[in-house]
Design a protein around this motif. Structure first.
Motif, PDB file in Angstrom:
ATOM      1  N   THR A  76       0.873  -1.262   0.094  1.00  0.00           N
ATOM      2  CA  THR A  76      -0.051  -0.045  -0.049  1.00  0.00           C
ATOM      3  C   THR A  76       0.797   1.252  -0.070  1.00  0.00           C
ATOM      4  O   THR A  76       0.308   2.295  -0.162  1.00  0.00           O
ATOM      5  CB  THR A  76      -1.019  -0.051   0.970  1.00  0.00           C
ATOM      6  N   ASP A  77       2.095   1.160   0.049  1.00  0.00           N
ATOM      7  CA  ASP A  77       3.018   2.484   0.011  1.00  0.00           C
ATOM      8  C   ASP A  77       3.219   2.873  -1.356  1.00  0.00           C
ATOM      9  O   ASP A  77       3.645   3.805  -1.807  1.00  0.00           O
ATOM     10  CB  ASP A  77       4.414   2.152   0.620  1.00  0.00           C
ATOM     11  N   ILE A  78       2.806   2.080  -2.367  1.00  0.00           N
ATOM     12  CA  ILE A  78       2.628   2.241  -3.751  1.00  0.00           C
ATOM     13  C   ILE A  78       1.522   2.381  -4.277  1.00  0.00           C
ATOM     14  O   ILE A  78       0.624   1.478  -4.128  1.00  0.00           O
ATOM     15  CB  ILE A  78       3.676   0.973  -4.544  1.00  0.00           C
ATOM     16  N   PRO A  79       1.220   3.636  -4.728  1.00  0.00           N
ATOM     17  CA  PRO A  79       0.021   3.802  -5.367  1.00  0.00           C
ATOM     18  C   PRO A  79      -0.390   2.917  -6.773  1.00  0.00           C
ATOM     19  O   PRO A  79       0.585   2.474  -7.265  1.00  0.00           O
ATOM     20  CB  PRO A  79       0.022   5.280  -5.982  1.00  0.00           C
ATOM     21  N   VAL A  80      -1.572   2.666  -6.836  1.00  0.00           N
ATOM     22  CA  VAL A  80      -1.926   1.527  -7.835  1.00  0.00           C
ATOM     23  C   VAL A  80      -1.282   2.561  -9.388  1.00  0.00           C
ATOM     24  O   VAL A  80      -1.777   3.694  -9.264  1.00  0.00           O
ATOM     25  CB  VAL A  80      -3.752   1.634  -7.855  1.00  0.00           C
ATOM     26  N   ILE A 104      13.644   2.773  -4.639  1.00  0.00           N
ATOM     27  CA  ILE A 104      14.385   2.328  -3.543  1.00  0.00           C
ATOM     28  C   ILE A 104      15.898   2.387  -3.694  1.00  0.00           C
ATOM     29  O   ILE A 104      16.138   1.945  -5.063  1.00  0.00           O
ATOM     30  CB  ILE A 104      14.029   0.656  -3.459  1.00  0.00           C
ATOM     31  N   ALA A 105      16.647   2.971  -3.060  1.00  0.00           N
ATOM     32  CA  ALA A 105      17.939   3.369  -3.209  1.00  0.00           C
ATOM     33  C   ALA A 105      18.708   2.080  -2.637  1.00  0.00           C
ATOM     34  O   ALA A 105      18.692   1.446  -1.927  1.00  0.00           O
ATOM     35  CB  ALA A 105      18.680   4.242  -2.190  1.00  0.00           C
ATOM     36  N   GLY A 106      19.405   1.548  -3.915  1.00  0.00           N
ATOM     37  CA  GLY A 106      19.966   0.029  -3.757  1.00  0.00           C
ATOM     38  C   GLY A 106      21.681   0.451  -3.957  1.00  0.00           C
ATOM     39  O   GLY A 106      22.012   1.408  -3.991  1.00  0.00           O
ATOM     40  N   PRO A 107      22.235  -0.568  -3.442  1.00  0.00           N
ATOM     41  CA  PRO A 107      23.745  -0.228  -3.527  1.00  0.00           C
ATOM     42  C   PRO A 107      24.502  -0.110  -4.790  1.00  0.00           C
ATOM     43  O   PRO A 107      25.632   0.320  -4.838  1.00  0.00           O
ATOM     44  CB  PRO A 107      24.339  -1.773  -2.736  1.00  0.00           C
ATOM     45  N   ALA A 108      23.715  -0.504  -5.886  1.00  0.00           N
ATOM     46  CA  ALA A 108      24.250  -0.579  -7.133  1.00  0.00           C
ATOM     47  C   ALA A 108      23.662   0.651  -7.860  1.00  0.00           C
ATOM     48  O   ALA A 108      23.652   0.674  -9.289  1.00  0.00           O
ATOM     49  CB  ALA A 108      24.595  -1.868  -8.004  1.00  0.00           C
ATOM     50  N   GLY A 109      22.648   1.404  -7.410  1.00  0.00           N
ATOM     51  CA  GLY A 109      22.034   2.252  -7.994  1.00  0.00           C
ATOM     52  C   GLY A 109      20.230   2.075  -7.618  1.00  0.00           C
ATOM     53  O   GLY A 109      19.920   1.293  -6.839  1.00  0.00           O
ATOM     54  N   ASP A 110      19.578   2.996  -7.976  1.00  0.00           N
ATOM     55  CA  ASP A 110      18.071   2.844  -7.688  1.00  0.00           C
ATOM     56  C   ASP A 110      17.239   1.870  -8.202  1.00  0.00           C
ATOM     57  O   ASP A 110      17.454   1.509  -9.507  1.00  0.00           O
ATOM     58  CB  ASP A 110      17.552   4.359  -8.212  1.00  0.00           C
ATOM     59  N   ILE A 111      16.327   1.238  -7.764  1.00  0.00           N
ATOM     60  CA  ILE A 111      15.364   0.327  -7.989  1.00  0.00           C
ATOM     61  C   ILE A 111      14.097   1.034  -8.022  1.00  0.00           C
ATOM     62  O   ILE A 111      13.709   1.391  -6.770  1.00  0.00           O
ATOM     63  CB  ILE A 111      15.471  -0.877  -7.156  1.00  0.00           C
ATOM     64  N   ALA A 112      13.431   0.855  -9.086  1.00  0.00           N
ATOM     65  CA  ALA A 112      11.990   1.275  -9.222  1.00  0.00           C
ATOM     66  C   ALA A 112      10.860  -0.061  -8.817  1.00  0.00           C
ATOM     67  O   ALA A 112      10.956  -1.016  -9.606  1.00  0.00           O
ATOM     68  CB  ALA A 112      11.643   1.865 -10.557  1.00  0.00           C
ATOM     69  N   VAL A 113      10.277   0.067  -7.969  1.00  0.00           N
ATOM     70  CA  VAL A 113       9.138  -0.778  -7.401  1.00  0.00           C
ATOM     71  C   VAL A 113       7.681  -0.272  -7.778  1.00  0.00           C
ATOM     72  O   VAL A 113       7.192   0.692  -7.589  1.00  0.00           O
ATOM     73  CB  VAL A 113       9.161  -1.239  -6.172  1.00  0.00           C
ATOM     74  N   PHE A 114       7.216  -1.193  -8.847  1.00  0.00           N
ATOM     75  CA  PHE A 114       5.771  -0.666  -9.427  1.00  0.00           C
ATOM     76  C   PHE A 114       4.723  -1.548  -8.881  1.00  0.00           C
ATOM     77  O   PHE A 114       4.622  -2.798  -8.494  1.00  0.00           O
ATOM     78  CB  PHE A 114       5.952  -1.147 -11.079  1.00  0.00           C
ATOM     79  N   ARG A 115       3.463  -1.115  -9.003  1.00  0.00           N
ATOM     80  CA  ARG A 115       2.253  -1.601  -8.477  1.00  0.00           C
ATOM     81  C   ARG A 115       1.233  -1.514  -9.570  1.00  0.00           C
ATOM     82  O   ARG A 115       1.151  -0.419 -10.294  1.00  0.00           O
ATOM     83  CB  ARG A 115       1.822  -1.158  -7.293  1.00  0.00           C
ATOM     84  N   THR A 116       0.762  -2.631 -10.379  1.00  0.00           N
ATOM     85  CA  THR A 116      -0.086  -2.413 -11.546  1.00  0.00           C
ATOM     86  C   THR A 116      -1.560  -2.399 -11.049  1.00  0.00           C
ATOM     87  O   THR A 116      -1.793  -2.474  -9.834  1.00  0.00           O
ATOM     88  CB  THR A 116       0.032  -3.739 -12.402  1.00  0.00           C
ATOM     89  N   ALA A 117      -2.496  -2.069 -11.900  1.00  0.00           N
ATOM     90  CA  ALA A 117      -3.667  -1.955 -11.611  1.00  0.00           C
ATOM     91  C   ALA A 117      -4.646  -3.112 -11.024  1.00  0.00           C
ATOM     92  O   ALA A 117      -5.225  -3.049 -10.204  1.00  0.00           O
ATOM     93  CB  ALA A 117      -4.556  -1.645 -12.890  1.00  0.00           C
ATOM     94  N   ASN A 118      -3.874  -4.168 -11.469  1.00  0.00           N
ATOM     95  CA  ASN A 118      -4.584  -5.537 -10.699  1.00  0.00           C
ATOM     96  C   ASN A 118      -3.716  -5.966  -9.431  1.00  0.00           C
ATOM     97  O   ASN A 118      -3.969  -7.052  -8.971  1.00  0.00           O
ATOM     98  CB  ASN A 118      -4.443  -6.547 -11.680  1.00  0.00           C
ATOM     99  N   GLY A 119      -2.797  -5.173  -8.983  1.00  0.00           N
ATOM    100  CA  GLY A 119      -2.229  -5.426  -7.656  1.00  0.00           C
ATOM    101  C   GLY A 119      -0.727  -6.092  -7.794  1.00  0.00           C
ATOM    102  O   GLY A 119      -0.328  -6.287  -6.776  1.00  0.00           O
ATOM    103  N   SER A 120      -0.405  -6.591  -8.984  1.00  0.00           N
ATOM    104  CA  SER A 120       0.875  -7.113  -9.045  1.00  0.00           C
ATOM    105  C   SER A 120       1.970  -6.186  -8.737  1.00  0.00           C
ATOM    106  O   SER A 120       1.888  -5.025  -9.095  1.00  0.00           O
ATOM    107  CB  SER A 120       1.086  -7.601 -10.519  1.00  0.00           C
ATOM    108  N   VAL A 121       3.195  -6.527  -8.024  1.00  0.00           N
ATOM    109  CA  VAL A 121       4.359  -5.827  -7.792  1.00  0.00           C
ATOM    110  C   VAL A 121       5.495  -6.356  -8.524  1.00  0.00           C
ATOM    111  O   VAL A 121       5.796  -7.609  -8.537  1.00  0.00           O
ATOM    112  CB  VAL A 121       4.376  -5.661  -6.338  1.00  0.00           C
ATOM    113  N   PHE A 122       6.375  -5.471  -9.326  1.00  0.00           N
ATOM    114  CA  PHE A 122       7.556  -5.605 -10.150  1.00  0.00           C
ATOM    115  C   PHE A 122       8.447  -4.775  -9.639  1.00  0.00           C
ATOM    116  O   PHE A 122       8.318  -3.747  -9.317  1.00  0.00           O
ATOM    117  CB  PHE A 122       7.207  -5.499 -11.686  1.00  0.00           C
TER     118      PHE A 122
END
Length: 110
Positions: A11-15, A21-39
């Motif tokens: 729920t921290d990620i809008p639909v 997310i700051a990663g040790p080798a660069g930023d990571i984008a975490v996505f949430r789709t309309a059907n609730g899947s997370v990538f």
């Protein structure tokens, strides 16, 4: 055995949105789709390094805000005639928590 890092609640990620997310080798984008899947993908378009986290999420894809490249959230691969890969980060969901594979966070240096 894979080590997983908790990066927050679904729920921290809008639909149809993302969170960076700051990663040790660069930023990571975490996505949430309309059907609730997370990538999760490296937050750099394979074309010119545009911030995928600022792109439009549609279906299981994101469109880069710089040059409209469409990137699959499932594979990280550019779609259509475009070629390249943003780098996929394995995701696991436990209850409402999002976990990312720790080993993949180190894999994609900027």
């Amino acid at each position: 055995m894979t080590e997983w890092i908790d990066v927050g609640l679904i729920t921290d990620i809008p639909v149809q949105g993302s969170r960076v997310i700051a990663g040790p080798a660069g930023d990571i984008a975490v996505f949430r789709t309309a059907n609730g899947s997370v990538f999760a993908l490296r937050d750099r378009c394979p074309h010119k390094g545009g911030p995928l986290s600022e792109g439009m999420v549609h279906g299981n894809a994101v469109t880069c805000p710089l040059h409209n490249w469409v990137i699959s959230l499932e594979t990280g691969q550019a779609q259509g005639a475009d070629q390249g890969c943003a780098g996929k980060i394995p995701v696991r969901i436990e209850g409402e928590r999002i976990l990312l594979a720790a080993s993949a966070l180190h894999r994609y240096a900027a």
